[in-house]
Design a protein around this motif. Structure first.
Motif, PDB file in Angstrom:
ATOM      1  N   GLY A 100       0.802  -1.220   0.000  1.00  0.00           N
ATOM      2  CA  GLY A 100       0.000   0.000   0.000  1.00  0.00           C
ATOM      3  C   GLY A 100       0.832   1.266   0.000  1.00  0.00           C
ATOM      4  N   ILE A 101       0.302   2.300  -0.651  1.00  0.00           N
ATOM      5  CA  ILE A 101       0.841   3.663  -0.528  1.00  0.00           C
ATOM      6  C   ILE A 101      -0.401   4.554  -0.462  1.00  0.00           C
ATOM      7  CG2 ILE A 101       1.322   3.657  -3.064  1.00  0.00           C
ATOM      8  CD1 ILE A 101       3.464   5.883  -2.404  1.00  0.00           C
ATOM      9  N   GLY A 102      -0.614   5.182   0.679  1.00  0.00           N
ATOM     10  CA  GLY A 102      -1.855   5.919   0.872  1.00  0.00           C
ATOM     11  C   GLY A 102      -3.040   4.965   0.865  1.00  0.00           C
ATOM     12  N   ALA A 103      -2.862   3.783   1.423  1.00  0.00           N
ATOM     13  CA  ALA A 103      -3.912   2.757   1.401  1.00  0.00           C
ATOM     14  C   ALA A 103      -4.122   2.137   2.790  1.00  0.00           C
ATOM     15  CB  ALA A 103      -3.578   1.689   0.362  1.00  0.00           C
ATOM     16  N   VAL A 113      11.188   7.416  -1.792  1.00  0.00           N
ATOM     17  CA  VAL A 113      12.248   7.679  -0.815  1.00  0.00           C
ATOM     18  C   VAL A 113      12.478   9.186  -0.629  1.00  0.00           C
ATOM     19  CG1 VAL A 113      14.167   7.416  -2.475  1.00  0.00           C
ATOM     20  CG2 VAL A 113      14.546   6.959  -0.041  1.00  0.00           C
ATOM     21  N   TYR A 114      12.342   9.970  -1.688  1.00  0.00           N
ATOM     22  CA  TYR A 114      12.555  11.421  -1.551  1.00  0.00           C
ATOM     23  C   TYR A 114      11.468  12.046  -0.689  1.00  0.00           C
ATOM     24  CZ  TYR A 114      16.222  11.426  -5.150  1.00  0.00           C
ATOM     25  OH  TYR A 114      17.380  11.215  -5.846  1.00  0.00           O
ATOM     26  N   ASP A 115      10.239  11.503  -0.753  1.00  0.00           N
ATOM     27  CA  ASP A 115       9.146  12.028   0.084  1.00  0.00           C
ATOM     28  C   ASP A 115       9.433  11.746   1.558  1.00  0.00           C
ATOM     29  OD1 ASP A 115       7.796  12.755  -2.213  1.00  0.00           O
ATOM     30  OD2 ASP A 115       6.336  11.116  -2.132  1.00  0.00           O
ATOM     31  N   MET A 116       9.893  10.514   1.870  1.00  0.00           N
ATOM     32  CA  MET A 116      10.062  10.171   3.287  1.00  0.00           C
ATOM     33  C   MET A 116      11.341  10.768   3.880  1.00  0.00           C
ATOM     34  SD  MET A 116      12.552   7.635   3.413  1.00  0.00           S
ATOM     35  CE  MET A 116      12.290   6.686   4.890  1.00  0.00           C
ATOM     36  N   LEU A 117      12.123  11.451   3.030  1.00  0.00           N
ATOM     37  CA  LEU A 117      13.290  12.189   3.544  1.00  0.00           C
ATOM     38  C   LEU A 117      13.031  13.698   3.497  1.00  0.00           C
ATOM     39  CD1 LEU A 117      16.154  10.096   1.890  1.00  0.00           C
ATOM     40  CD2 LEU A 117      15.429  10.070   4.287  1.00  0.00           C
ATOM     41  N   GLY A 118      11.798  14.074   3.174  1.00  0.00           N
ATOM     42  CA  GLY A 118      11.436  15.493   3.169  1.00  0.00           C
ATOM     43  C   GLY A 118      12.053  16.283   2.024  1.00  0.00           C
ATOM     44  N   GLN A 130       4.618  17.854   1.133  1.00  0.00           N
ATOM     45  CA  GLN A 130       4.449  16.632   1.926  1.00  0.00           C
ATOM     46  C   GLN A 130       3.048  16.075   1.659  1.00  0.00           C
ATOM     47  OE1 GLN A 130       6.701  15.444   4.817  1.00  0.00           O
ATOM     48  NE2 GLN A 130       5.425  13.671   4.349  1.00  0.00           N
ATOM     49  N   MET A 131       2.966  14.859   1.113  1.00  0.00           N
ATOM     50  CA  MET A 131       1.677  14.247   0.845  1.00  0.00           C
ATOM     51  C   MET A 131       1.074  13.757   2.173  1.00  0.00           C
ATOM     52  SD  MET A 131       2.021  14.529  -2.367  1.00  0.00           S
ATOM     53  CE  MET A 131       0.604  13.697  -3.039  1.00  0.00           C
ATOM     54  N   LYS A 132      -0.263  13.728   2.233  1.00  0.00           N
ATOM     55  CA  LYS A 132      -0.942  13.263   3.463  1.00  0.00           C
ATOM     56  C   LYS A 132      -0.476  11.862   3.883  1.00  0.00           C
ATOM     57  CE  LYS A 132      -5.597  11.773   4.924  1.00  0.00           C
ATOM     58  NZ  LYS A 132      -5.809  12.266   6.265  1.00  0.00           N
ATOM     59  N   PHE A 133      -0.238  10.996   2.872  1.00  0.00           N
ATOM     60  CA  PHE A 133       0.060   9.591   3.198  1.00  0.00           C
ATOM     61  C   PHE A 133       1.532   9.357   3.515  1.00  0.00           C
ATOM     62  CE2 PHE A 133       0.069  10.044  -1.469  1.00  0.00           C
ATOM     63  CZ  PHE A 133       1.380   9.685  -1.749  1.00  0.00           C
ATOM     64  N   SER A 134       2.352  10.415   3.398  1.00  0.00           N
ATOM     65  CA  SER A 134       3.782  10.240   3.641  1.00  0.00           C
ATOM     66  C   SER A 134       4.183  10.883   4.965  1.00  0.00           C
ATOM     67  CB  SER A 134       4.576  10.841   2.472  1.00  0.00           C
ATOM     68  OG  SER A 134       5.927  10.473   2.578  1.00  0.00           O
ATOM     69  N   LYS A 135       5.446  10.694   5.334  1.00  0.00           N
ATOM     70  CA  LYS A 135       5.946  11.255   6.591  1.00  0.00           C
ATOM     71  C   LYS A 135       7.435  11.522   6.403  1.00  0.00           C
ATOM     72  CE  LYS A 135       6.838   9.843  11.325  1.00  0.00           C
ATOM     73  NZ  LYS A 135       6.667   8.851  12.373  1.00  0.00           N
ATOM     74  N   ASN A 136       7.926  12.607   6.989  1.00  0.00           N
ATOM     75  CA  ASN A 136       9.361  12.895   6.910  1.00  0.00           C
ATOM     76  C   ASN A 136      10.083  12.153   8.038  1.00  0.00           C
ATOM     77  OD1 ASN A 136      11.904  13.875   6.860  1.00  0.00           O
ATOM     78  ND2 ASN A 136      11.327  16.049   6.757  1.00  0.00           N
ATOM     79  N   PHE A 137      10.737  11.045   7.694  1.00  0.00           N
ATOM     80  CA  PHE A 137      11.425  10.227   8.694  1.00  0.00           C
ATOM     81  C   PHE A 137      12.810  10.774   9.038  1.00  0.00           C
ATOM     82  CE2 PHE A 137       8.087   7.327   7.488  1.00  0.00           C
ATOM     83  CZ  PHE A 137       7.825   6.610   8.652  1.00  0.00           C
ATOM     84  N   LEU A 138      13.247  11.818   8.332  1.00  0.00           N
ATOM     85  CA  LEU A 138      14.568  12.401   8.635  1.00  0.00           C
ATOM     86  C   LEU A 138      14.477  13.353   9.832  1.00  0.00           C
ATOM     87  CD1 LEU A 138      17.508  12.351   7.645  1.00  0.00           C
ATOM     88  CD2 LEU A 138      16.952  14.197   6.060  1.00  0.00           C
ATOM     89  N   THR A 139      13.252  13.836  10.118  1.00  0.00           N
ATOM     90  CA  THR A 139      13.075  14.760  11.243  1.00  0.00           C
ATOM     91  C   THR A 139      13.605  14.121  12.532  1.00  0.00           C
ATOM     92  OG1 THR A 139      11.107  15.614  10.165  1.00  0.00           O
ATOM     93  CG2 THR A 139      11.355  16.157  12.494  1.00  0.00           C
ATOM     94  N   GLY A 140      14.536  14.801  13.179  1.00  0.00           N
ATOM     95  CA  GLY A 140      15.080  14.307  14.459  1.00  0.00           C
ATOM     96  C   GLY A 140      16.124  13.221  14.320  1.00  0.00           C
ATOM     97  N   LYS A 141      16.489  12.879  13.072  1.00  0.00           N
ATOM     98  CA  LYS A 141      17.509  11.821  12.870  1.00  0.00           C
ATOM     99  C   LYS A 141      18.823  12.472  12.408  1.00  0.00           C
ATOM    100  CE  LYS A 141      14.771   8.391  13.764  1.00  0.00           C
ATOM    101  NZ  LYS A 141      13.603   9.235  13.999  1.00  0.00           N
ATOM    102  N   PHE A 182       3.547   2.893  11.330  1.00  0.00           N
ATOM    103  CA  PHE A 182       3.338   3.658  10.099  1.00  0.00           C
ATOM    104  C   PHE A 182       2.694   2.731   9.071  1.00  0.00           C
ATOM    105  CE2 PHE A 182       4.246   5.031   5.851  1.00  0.00           C
ATOM    106  CZ  PHE A 182       3.847   6.348   5.899  1.00  0.00           C
ATOM    107  N   PRO A 183       1.638   3.192   8.378  1.00  0.00           N
ATOM    108  CA  PRO A 183       1.004   4.501   8.483  1.00  0.00           C
ATOM    109  C   PRO A 183       0.053   4.586   9.665  1.00  0.00           C
ATOM    110  CG  PRO A 183      -0.083   3.193   6.798  1.00  0.00           C
ATOM    111  CD  PRO A 183       1.045   2.355   7.292  1.00  0.00           C
ATOM    112  N   ALA A 184      -0.084   5.796  10.239  1.00  0.00           N
ATOM    113  CA  ALA A 184      -1.052   6.052  11.304  1.00  0.00           C
ATOM    114  C   ALA A 184      -2.340   6.564  10.658  1.00  0.00           C
ATOM    115  CB  ALA A 184      -0.465   7.080  12.267  1.00  0.00           C
ATOM    116  N   ALA A 185      -3.354   6.779  11.493  1.00  0.00           N
ATOM    117  CA  ALA A 185      -4.658   7.239  10.960  1.00  0.00           C
ATOM    118  C   ALA A 185      -4.507   8.539  10.171  1.00  0.00           C
ATOM    119  CB  ALA A 185      -5.631   7.424  12.117  1.00  0.00           C
ATOM    120  N   VAL A 186      -3.592   9.383  10.603  1.00  0.00           N
ATOM    121  CA  VAL A 186      -3.405  10.681   9.967  1.00  0.00           C
ATOM    122  C   VAL A 186      -2.878  10.561   8.517  1.00  0.00           C
ATOM    123  CG1 VAL A 186      -1.059  11.002  10.896  1.00  0.00           C
ATOM    124  CG2 VAL A 186      -2.482  12.995  10.460  1.00  0.00           C
ATOM    125  N   HIS A 187      -2.289   9.404   8.185  1.00  0.00           N
ATOM    126  CA  HIS A 187      -1.743   9.188   6.824  1.00  0.00           C
ATOM    127  C   HIS A 187      -2.720   8.440   5.924  1.00  0.00           C
ATOM    128  CE1 HIS A 187       1.861   9.020   9.629  1.00  0.00           C
ATOM    129  NE2 HIS A 187       2.027  10.128   8.958  1.00  0.00           N
TER     130      HIS A 187
END
Ligand code: KIV
Length: 265
Positions: A203-206, A217-222, A227-238, A257-262
């Motif tokens: 799934g992606i956004g599913a 990969v570029y989306d999840m690194l910000g 930023q798409m609703k279904f994605s998340k920036n995993f680089l934050t705080g790393k 991941f994904p949480a309800a918000v995605h």
């Protein structure tokens, strides 16, 4: 010795309830990091037309592009299974689909090829799989049909469209597909398809009930412009890209991941 992920591994993971972590990958440096971080499946997506070439769609991506990037990824990848996208107009007939699928495997080193579409491409899927090449289907939001779909929007929202998607999913499985991507559809529909099929659903956004998750990969690194609703920036705080990718794998495996918000309703 590192054991390669195969379709059998993916099926076993589905059966045991272990979530499968996938990411897109386009070059050797990222592929090496992703492979070492425990990503199970690397998808050389035709999203490269957007994130590498800067186009608004995937429609200008060619077989030459796909073979080139698939080769960069597959030559360093020791564990992950490598899926390569068949680009727009590279599978207009079953014969053309087979010829180009063979090129992605023989020249690019792909373990599996991915095609967008349902019943309309089932003959191509059957022909490719009968020749021993593994196939991943792709339903829901299909970026190669963006013009017919009227833009990047959530699919299968009506009961009728959800039913059609389920029929297409069954047809692809019957044609021999080894797994299926579902992009941007309501979580409830994706959960029903994942339960109904024997093959792993990515799934992606599913929603979180798919057997696997994939992100660009570029989306999840910000790195993407929005930023798409279904994605998340995993680089934050790393501290590093490697840590961000490991955190993504951990969150997918631990069902964080994904949480309800995605997720879409
Ligand atoms: O091209 C791609 O990256 C894809 C994923 C978004 C599933 O098809």
């Amino acid at each position: 010795m590192i054991e390669k992920v195969t379709t059998t591994t993916l099926k076993q993971m589905k059966a045991s309830g272990e979530k499968i972590a996938c990411l897109t990958s386009y070059d050797a440096s990222f592929a090496r990091l992703q492979d070492e971080a425990g990503v199970d499946v690397l998808l050389v997506g035709d999203s490269l037309g957007m994130v590498l070439h800067g186009d608004d769609t995937t429609l200008n991506v060619t077989m030459t592009d796909m073979i080139y990037h698939t080769r960069l990824v597959s030559k360093v990848c020791q564990r992950a299974l490598v899926i390569s996208d068949m680009p727009y107009k590279s599978y207009s007939s079953p014969a053309q689909a087979l010829e180009n699928a063979k090129r992605l495997v023989n020249e690019g080193g792909a373990d599996m090829v991915k095609l967008e579409g349902g019943a309309k491409i089932s003959e191509s899927v059957a022909l490719i799989t009968q020749q021993g090449i593994e196939v991943c289907g792709h339903l829901g939001l299909m970026p190669q049909s963006i013009e017919e779909m009227g833009g990047y929007r959530v699919q299968a929202k009506t009961e009728e469209d959800a039913e059609k998607l389920k029929q297409d999913a069954l047809i692809l499985q019957q044609a021999g597909a080894n797994c299926l991507v579902l992009e941007c559809i309501p979580a409830k529909v994706a959960a029903e398809v994942s339960k109904m099929l024997d093959i792993p659903v990515i799934g992606i956004g599913a929603g979180s009930d798919c057997d696997a998750q994939v992100l660009v990969v570029y989306d999840m690194l910000g790195l993407s412009s929005k930023q798409m609703k279904f994605s998340k920036n995993f680089l934050t705080g790393k501290d590093s890209i490697s840590d961000a990718i490991k955190s993504y794998v951990e969150d997918v495996k631990n069902k964080l991941f994904p949480a309800a918000v995605h997720t879409y309703d």
